[in-house]
Design an enzyme around this catalytic site. Structure first.
Site, PDB file in Angstrom:
ATOM      1  CE  LYS A  39      -1.695   1.580   4.055  1.00 35.68           C
ATOM      2  NZ  LYS A  39      -1.362   2.962   4.382  1.00 35.68           N
ATOM      3  CG  ASN A  40       2.315   2.677   3.546  1.00 28.46           C
ATOM      4  OD1 ASN A  40       1.152   3.009   3.268  1.00 28.46           O
ATOM      5  ND2 ASN A  40       2.722   2.443   4.766  1.00 28.46           N
ATOM      6  CB  CYS A  78      -4.616  10.643  11.186  1.00 26.87           C
ATOM      7  SG  CYS A  78      -3.158   9.742  11.669  1.00 26.87           S
ATOM      8  NE  ARG A 129      -7.314   4.812   5.133  1.00 34.04           N
ATOM      9  CZ  ARG A 129      -6.740   5.922   5.617  1.00 34.04           C
ATOM     10  NH1 ARG A 129      -7.186   6.470   6.732  1.00 34.04           N
ATOM     11  NH2 ARG A 129      -5.725   6.467   5.001  1.00 34.04           N
TER      12      ARG A 129
END
Ligand code: EPZ
Length: 432
Positions: free
Chosen positions: A22-23, A125, A407
């Site tokens: 993902k990153n 966040c 996510r």
């Protein structure tokens, strides 16, 4: 909101395929803004964050074509073509950026390609305030003029960005990625000292080189970039996800099972594998990836401190804490990267874990058995740690707010169920 229901206690056995990181994908996708030719990314994971990034890039004018799941050397992952032939909008709106902080990674490429950008400040966040001051200071050193107006970063540069000698006072993954992308089209040489060495940063650098960038020192703490006039398209495969790999390695360990992680990059797992091995877990490389086994093992507590790569990753801290809750003895876990990354602790305590937090450190005392409970996911990695705890707990665990999970983890309940886990997703009814 969907929930995940788990009946714990089954040792997991079988294979799990690891997807693209993902990153890495979240920084490779905005790299398409640096050229008017097509950047094709393969082994792309199917995640909510990837969709959010695609939506953001689309409103900048990027044309995208998704070529479905393409088998790719044993991995499955989507193939996405991105073409920023004509950037029609240089604003990244609050509504998209607030959903995903990685949106700030369009800033460097837009400045480099268009000479301007208006990007909503990401805001904090759950795990911390997560400022982007280091990104902005470095871009100013490269000649950008940056103002903050009504919650937006308003940046522009006369002509081209200029190469500069950037020394990051603290290691920042996103900061390194933004500057690396900006520097590829800057005039002259940029040196990035105290650069992040995460494999996802190296993946971006390799992709940029494939697009014609001139970068030296990839994988080291000092990156040297010689700006070029333009970049061209490329075909690039996203590096396997080391945090997804580590999360499923813990699933094998916490259930005292035995899983082969297909597609895992063993060489990127050194700090995680060292801790797992110290705890008594068997970890070995296989031709397809790596095998993790803890069958009939008595695991023991291990002390860890999260650090920038190649140290123990902060993104694995919550998952390891779940494992340490079931190990014999105590484990001291110190979080040095984010200021508020222990929100999984009260939830694990509801499952019978014995954890005491003192500032940036938590003492975990292993218990013979966790017990199932209703728990609440607070952020991405906390949510998967609660699933891991549920896999080991006696009885039923319900994890609420699994939108956090989606996510960053693709079909997690399917992958775990295929290894024998009693796990299911409870779809929320409309309006719930
Ligand atoms: C990346 O976030 C990852 N996200 C994070 O993964 C990961 O935890 C983090 O790197 C550390 O490895 C993506 O790659 C999309 P940083 P990033 O800039 O780039 C402070 C996950 O679960 N800082 O390295 O935002 C910052 O507050 C996510 O997949 C500044 O003070 O992390 C933090 O304390 C969570 N000013 C520390 O540095 C800045 O300008 C490290 O942040 C930038 C950062």
């Amino acid at each position: 909101m969907d929930k995940i229901r788990i009946i714990g206690g089954t040792p997991l056995k079988g294979t799990i395929t690891v997807g693209g990181a993902k990153n890495a994908a979240l920084t490779l996708m905005p790299a398409c803004l640096l050229t008017d030719e097509t950047l094709t990314l393969s082994n792309l994971p199917h995640l909510v964050d990837i969709t959010t990034m695609a939506n953001l890039l689309a409103q900048h004018g990027v044309a995208m074509a998704l070529n479905g799941d393409a088998a790719n050397g044993g991995h499955t992952g989507r193939v996405l073509e991105l073409t920023a032939a004509d950037i029609t909008n240089t604003t990244a709106p609050y509504d998209l950026v607030r959903r995903m902080r990685a949106s700030v990674l369009v800033l460097g490429p837009l400045l480099a390609r268009c000479g301007e950008a208006r990007v909503s400040l990401p805001g904090g966040c759950a795990i911390g305030t997560r400022p982007v001051d280091l990104h902005l200071k470095a871009l100013e050193q490269m000649g950008a003029v940056i103002e903050l107006e009504e919650g937006y970063i308003v940046a522009h540069v006369k002509g081209r960005l200029k190469g500069a000698h950037i020394i990051f006072p603290q290691i920042t993954v996103g900061g390194t990625e933004n500057i690396l992308m900006a520097a590829t089209l800057a005039e002259g040489e940029t040196v990035i000292a105290n650069a992040a060495r995460e494999p996802e940063v190296a993946d971006l650098a390799h992709c940029l080189v494939a697009m014609g960038a001139k970068i030296e020192g990839i994988g080291s703490g000092t990156l040297k970039v010689l700006g070029v006039d333009r970049l061209h398209g490329a075909l690039y495969s996203v590096v396997p996800d080391r945090i997804e790999t580590g999360s499923y390695a813990v699933a094998a360990a916490i259930t005292r099972g035995n899983i082969e992680l297909v597609g895992a990059r063993f060489d990127l797992m050194e700090s995680v594998n060292k801790v797992l091995t110290e705890a008594g877990v068997q970890v070995e490389e296989t031709p397809r990836g790596m095998r993790v086994s803890a069958e009939d093992c008595e695991l023991t507590g291990v002390d860890i401190m999260t650090e920038p790569y190649p140290g123990f990753p902060t993104d694995m801290q919550a998952q390891l804490m779940a494992l340490m809750s079931t190990a014999r003895g105590a484990s001291m876990m110190t979080e040095t990267i984010f200021e508020n990354r222990f929100m999984h602790v009260p939830e694990m305590s509801r499952m019978g874990a014995r954890i005491n937090v003192h500032g940036a450190s938590a003492i975990v005392r292993g218990v013979p058995r966790l017990s199932g409970a209703q728990v609440m996911a607070t952020d991405l990695r906390a949510s998967v740690s609660l699933i891991l705890a549920g896999l080991a707990a006696e009885g039923e665990t319900i994890v609420n707010r699994v939108y956090h999970l989606d996510r960053g983890y693709e079909r997690v309940e399917e992958k775990l169920a295929a290894c024998g886990a009693h796990i299911e997703r409870i779809k929320s009814s409309a309006g719930e």
